[in-house]
Scaffold this motif. Structure first.
Motif, PDB file in Angstrom:
ATOM      1  N   PHE A   1      -3.632   1.530  -3.208  1.00  0.00           N
ATOM      2  CA  PHE A   1      -3.797   1.467  -1.764  1.00  0.00           C
ATOM      3  C   PHE A   1      -4.509   0.189  -1.367  1.00  0.00           C
ATOM      4  O   PHE A   1      -5.179  -0.447  -2.181  1.00  0.00           O
ATOM      5  N   CYS A   2      -4.425  -0.158  -0.074  1.00  0.00           N
ATOM      6  CA  CYS A   2      -5.243  -1.242   0.459  1.00  0.00           C
ATOM      7  C   CYS A   2      -6.664  -0.693   0.659  1.00  0.00           C
ATOM      8  O   CYS A   2      -6.902   0.509   0.536  1.00  0.00           O
TER       9      CYS A   2
ATOM     10  N   CYS B   1       0.835  -1.201   0.000  1.00  0.00           N
ATOM     11  CA  CYS B   1       0.000   0.000   0.000  1.00  0.00           C
ATOM     12  C   CYS B   1       0.871   1.252   0.000  1.00  0.00           C
ATOM     13  O   CYS B   1       1.862   1.334   0.737  1.00  0.00           O
TER      14      CYS B   1
END
Length: 86
Positions: free
Chosen positions: A51-52, A28
Motif C-alpha cells: 500500500f501507499c 497501491c
C-alpha cells in the motif's frame, strides 16, 4: 476485488503474513495510486499486501502473529485487528 473478508481472516490465523514481493507492484492495492520516488511502497504487516503510506498509516499489535509492538497495517486489517486486539 471481492467483498469478503476471508483472506484477511486467514492472514490473522497465520503466524506470519506472506508478503507480496515489491518487484512488479506498481500501484497501491487499495487506492491504485502509482508508486514512484515520492509515493513509496509499504507492506501491511498483517496481510502482506503493498500500500501507499496513506492507505497503510494505521498501527496495531498482531497477537496471533506474536507481534507485540505497534506495526504498520492497512485500514482493512486494522478494522479486523481491533476486534481481536481491542
Amino acid at each position: 476485488g471481492g467483498g469478503g473478508g476471508g483472506a484477511i481472516d486467514l492472514a490473522l490465523d497465520e503466524r506470519s503474513a506472506k508478503w507480496i514481493p515489491d518487484q512488479g507492484v506498481s500501484q497501491c492495492f487499495k487506492c491504485k495510486r502509482a508508486f514512484d520516488f515520492f509515493n513509496r511502497r509499504h507492506h501491511c504487516r498483517c496481510c502482506g499486501r503493498i500500500f501507499c503510506d496513506k492507505c497503510s498509516s494505521q498501527r496495531s499489535t498482531i497477537s496471533r502473529m506474536q507481534i507485540d509492538s505497534m506495526v504498520r497495517v492497512c485500514a482493512r486489517c486494522y478494522g479486523n485487528l481491533q476486534r481481536f486486539e481491542g
